[in-house]
Design a protein around this motif. Structure first.
Motif, PDB file in Angstrom:
ATOM      1  N   GLU A 229      49.891  33.794  42.628  1.00  7.56           N
ATOM      2  CA  GLU A 229      48.578  34.347  42.997  1.00  7.56           C
ATOM      3  C   GLU A 229      48.680  35.069  44.343  1.00  7.56           C
ATOM      4  OE1 GLU A 229      45.408  31.485  43.562  1.00  7.56           O
ATOM      5  OE2 GLU A 229      43.992  33.026  44.189  1.00  7.56           O
ATOM      6  N   GLY A 230      49.285  34.408  45.316  1.00  7.41           N
ATOM      7  CA  GLY A 230      49.367  34.972  46.661  1.00  7.41           C
ATOM      8  C   GLY A 230      50.222  36.220  46.742  1.00  7.41           C
TER       9      GLY A 230
ATOM     10  N   SER B 269      50.390  38.410  44.244  1.00  9.10           N
ATOM     11  CA  SER B 269      49.966  39.314  43.160  1.00  9.10           C
ATOM     12  C   SER B 269      49.668  40.724  43.652  1.00  9.10           C
ATOM     13  CB  SER B 269      48.748  38.736  42.431  1.00  9.10           C
ATOM     14  OG  SER B 269      47.645  38.656  43.314  1.00  9.10           O
ATOM     15  N   GLY B 270      49.554  40.922  44.946  1.00 13.74           N
ATOM     16  CA  GLY B 270      49.326  42.275  45.467  1.00 13.74           C
ATOM     17  C   GLY B 270      50.598  43.076  45.615  1.00 13.74           C
ATOM     18  N   ASN B 271      51.714  42.535  45.159  1.00 16.76           N
ATOM     19  CA  ASN B 271      52.981  43.245  45.255  1.00 16.76           C
ATOM     20  C   ASN B 271      53.605  43.391  43.881  1.00 16.76           C
ATOM     21  OD1 ASN B 271      52.560  41.697  47.978  1.00 16.76           O
ATOM     22  ND2 ASN B 271      53.892  43.439  48.406  1.00 16.76           N
TER      23      ASN B 271
ATOM     24  N   GLU C 242      52.401  28.534  41.001  1.00 22.57           N
ATOM     25  CA  GLU C 242      51.261  29.331  40.541  1.00 22.57           C
ATOM     26  C   GLU C 242      50.490  29.900  41.728  1.00 22.57           C
ATOM     27  OE1 GLU C 242      51.016  30.406  37.580  1.00 22.57           O
ATOM     28  OE2 GLU C 242      49.207  31.544  38.057  1.00 22.57           O
ATOM     29  N   ARG C 243      50.353  29.102  42.783  1.00 24.01           N
ATOM     30  CA  ARG C 243      49.673  29.611  43.993  1.00 24.01           C
ATOM     31  C   ARG C 243      50.507  30.715  44.639  1.00 24.01           C
ATOM     32  NH1 ARG C 243      46.509  27.501  41.827  1.00 24.01           N
ATOM     33  NH2 ARG C 243      46.062  29.696  41.553  1.00 24.01           N
TER      34      ARG C 243
ATOM     35  N   ARG D  93      48.379  28.520  52.766  1.00 25.92           N
ATOM     36  CA  ARG D  93      47.582  28.032  51.632  1.00 25.92           C
ATOM     37  C   ARG D  93      48.395  27.847  50.363  1.00 25.92           C
ATOM     38  NH1 ARG D  93      43.758  32.066  52.431  1.00 25.92           N
ATOM     39  NH2 ARG D  93      42.299  31.543  54.078  1.00 25.92           N
TER      40      ARG D  93
ATOM     41  N   ARG E  43      38.245  35.456  46.599  1.00 24.25           N
ATOM     42  CA  ARG E  43      39.649  35.187  46.318  1.00 24.25           C
ATOM     43  C   ARG E  43      40.195  36.085  45.210  1.00 24.25           C
ATOM     44  NH1 ARG E  43      41.536  29.016  45.072  1.00 24.25           N
ATOM     45  NH2 ARG E  43      43.481  29.536  44.043  1.00 24.25           N
TER      46      ARG E  43
ATOM     47  N   GLY F  65      40.822  42.183  44.337  1.00 26.76           N
ATOM     48  CA  GLY F  65      42.142  42.784  44.519  1.00 26.76           C
ATOM     49  C   GLY F  65      43.175  41.727  44.887  1.00 26.76           C
ATOM     50  N   SER F  66      43.982  42.062  45.889  1.00 23.57           N
ATOM     51  CA  SER F  66      45.027  41.162  46.360  1.00 23.57           C
ATOM     52  C   SER F  66      44.644  40.646  47.746  1.00 23.57           C
ATOM     53  CB  SER F  66      46.325  41.947  46.474  1.00 23.57           C
ATOM     54  OG  SER F  66      46.149  43.014  47.398  1.00 23.57           O
ATOM     55  N   VAL F  67      45.468  39.767  48.306  1.00 30.94           N
ATOM     56  CA  VAL F  67      45.198  39.291  49.671  1.00 30.94           C
ATOM     57  C   VAL F  67      45.210  40.483  50.643  1.00 30.94           C
ATOM     58  CG1 VAL F  67      46.017  37.812  51.545  1.00 30.94           C
ATOM     59  CG2 VAL F  67      46.093  36.996  49.194  1.00 30.94           C
ATOM     60  N   GLN F  68      46.109  41.448  50.409  1.00 31.35           N
ATOM     61  CA  GLN F  68      46.141  42.634  51.268  1.00 31.35           C
ATOM     62  C   GLN F  68      44.795  43.346  51.261  1.00 31.35           C
ATOM     63  OE1 GLN F  68      48.639  41.657  49.217  1.00 31.35           O
ATOM     64  NE2 GLN F  68      50.549  42.763  49.594  1.00 31.35           N
ATOM     65  N   ILE F  69      44.167  43.410  50.080  1.00 31.64           N
ATOM     66  CA  ILE F  69      42.855  44.052  49.950  1.00 31.64           C
ATOM     67  C   ILE F  69      41.784  43.166  50.597  1.00 31.64           C
ATOM     68  CG2 ILE F  69      41.094  44.800  48.264  1.00 31.64           C
ATOM     69  CD1 ILE F  69      43.535  46.664  48.359  1.00 31.64           C
TER      70      ILE F  69
ATOM     71  N   TYR G 133      45.664  37.984  37.760  1.00 29.61           N
ATOM     72  CA  TYR G 133      45.395  38.391  39.144  1.00 29.61           C
ATOM     73  C   TYR G 133      45.392  39.910  39.284  1.00 29.61           C
ATOM     74  CZ  TYR G 133      47.092  33.595  39.737  1.00 29.61           C
ATOM     75  OH  TYR G 133      47.280  32.242  39.616  1.00 29.61           O
ATOM     76  N   LEU G 134      44.910  40.389  40.419  1.00 31.13           N
ATOM     77  CA  LEU G 134      44.937  41.804  40.781  1.00 31.13           C
ATOM     78  C   LEU G 134      44.378  42.653  39.642  1.00 31.13           C
ATOM     79  CD1 LEU G 134      46.016  43.526  43.216  1.00 31.13           C
ATOM     80  CD2 LEU G 134      47.943  44.112  41.771  1.00 31.13           C
TER      81      LEU G 134
END
Lengths: 166, 280
Positions: free
Chosen positions: A130-131, A133-135, A126-127, A120, B90, B93-97, B182-183
């Motif tokens: 976003e993708g 952002s959990g790290n 920017e994507r 995706r 979307r 949290g994050s994609v992991q969440i 984000y997050l």
């Protein structure tokens, strides 16, 4: 009573007997299977240092009960390189200087592998931000990380395309 | 020694719940909320309960199993009315969440900042509960009893979320404000759904979250929007139409006054976005 668990970790099927059913996937990988490449950062799902792929989906191993993933295929940072040949994402992190201290790097790399597989993000920075952002990266190597993921995504897409046309 | 169970059916799950234990699904709220070194008591993992899985179109509308993960919501083929719920998926949290956390967990934890709630309120969602006394259905607004409180009775479990077909009409939107892009946990969030007929708003559903103990619909604003053109909707939003439905608190993420101001602005932006998407 012990609990039996079967996991395919980096391609190898393993049967594991757990005494404590409450162990997380992260603790199982690190303490029991000695796969210490997956890092424990916050241990509460905020930092992403423990990101692994569970059946191809990226998740935080610190928030996963190992037993709940009985039968799953797990990929950790140890499962990416083939011998001395780095995975394209690993190579891109080196080439683009996507790290400083390196503690978050295994999680960053696993997350990037997952992100590229999700298909995706494309090549929009920017994507990718976003993708990814959990790290979190406390050294704030974010611009290098974004460059690395972009470069790896482009390379992996091109390679795939060449294979298709060949 | 602690026990661990993973029931495959609802009947089995209800039997286990009667004996008590820690209910686990995506675990994304469960672990951070556990102060001890390990979870205490027997763990009942609900993610394999057949009745709690999958998204399907039913005769009466749409059914979401309580153990459906946010990433499943995001990738599901759903009508545009669900665009707001997808946008929320979307931003959980994050994609992991999103790959672990479930819709049912989001509702049962009942955080005032639960990202799934405003969108589901605009979709007139109902929850299906099951327990020793049988099944029952409640409107989502009645299920959410307060901050971190639900109408779940002891031994009862959330099985599914239902969206009636009349509410699956129109187009939805969702906007969340956090301290960064984000997050992030919401300071305020807004979901809106508009049904437009002949260039006029036929029905409007608007809900605000993180501005009170539970997210709430804005009935006064919804009434004011009915009958006007979608491109005039944002201009029709006023503090007087939004504020009465809210009871914001001040906390580390923002003070109450700020929440009140941004809620109004987010509502405007959500409606402006819907109008720009060519709602006629």
């Amino acid at each position: 009573m012990s609990h039996d668990l079967t996991l395919t970790i980096n391609g190898t099927r393993q049967q594991i007997a757990l005494d404590d059913p409450r162990v997380t996937l992260l603790d199982l990988l690190r303490e029991r299977l000695h796969l210490t490449g997956t890092k424990k950062g916050c241990d509460r799902g905020q930092c992403g240092a423990c990101t692994v792929l569970i059946d191809g989906r990226r998740q935080n191993a610190c928030l996963a009960l190992a037993l709940s993933h009985d039968g799953a295929e797990i990929t950790t940072i140890e499962g990416l390189a083939e011998g001395d040949t780095l995975h394209p994402v690993q190579a891109a992190f080196v080439a683009e200087d996507g790290m400083q201290c390196g503690y978050c790097t295994p999680g960053q790399v696993m997350s990037a592998v997952g992100l590229i597989a999700e298909g995706r993000a494309g090549t929009d920075p920017e994507r990718i931000r976003e993708g990814m952002s959990g790290n979190l990266c406390r050294c704030a190597a974010y611009s290098g990380i974004t460059r690395a993921v972009l470069a790896a995504a482009e390379e992996m897409t091109t390679t795939k395309g060449e294979r298709k046309t060949a | 020694m602690s026990a661990w169970h993973r029931p495959a059916s609802l009947t089995e799950a209800i039997g286990l719940l009667a004996e008590g234990g820690v209910v686990a699904a995506g675990c994304t709220d469960l672990f951070p909320a556990t102060r001890r070194q390990a979870l205490s008591g027997p763990v009942i993992d609900l993610t394999r309960v057949a009745e709690m899985r999958g998204i399907s179109e039913t005769r009466g509308g749409w059914r979401f199993g309580a153990a459906v993960r946010w990433s499943e919501v995001l990738s599901a083929a759903l009508p545009p009315a669900f665009d707001g719920l997808k946008a929320a998926a979307r931003e959980v949290g994050s994609v992991q969440i999103q790959n672990a956390g479930t819709l049912g967990g989001n509702l049962c934890n009942a955080s005032p900042a639960a990202d799934g709630v405003p969108g589901l309120l605009t979709l007139e969602a109902e929850v299906e509960l099951a327990g020793p006394a049988g099944m029952r259905r409640l409107p989502l607004a009645a299920f959410l009893a307060g901050a971190r409180r639900t109408a779940l009775a002891p031994g009862e479990v959330l099985v599914a979320i239902h969206v009636p077909s009349h509410a699956a009409a129109g187009r939805g939107a969702f906007l969340k404000l956090g301290a960064r892009r984000y997050l992030v946990i919401s300071i305020a969030m807004v979901a809106a759904r508009l049904v437009v007929k002949g260039g006029r708003i036929d029905r409007a559903a608007v809900a605000v979250g993180a501005c009170g103990p539970v997210a709430s619909r804005l009935p006064a604003l919804e009434a004011a929007l009915a009958g006007i053109a979608p491109e005039d909707a944002a201009a029709a939003v006023s503090e007087a139409l939004v504020a009465p439905a809210l009871a914001p608190i001040g906390d580390v993420r923002g003070d109450a006054e700020y929440r009140g101001v941004v809620a109004v602005e987010l509502v405007r932006r959500a409606l402006r976005g819907l109008a720009a998407e060519g709602m006629r």
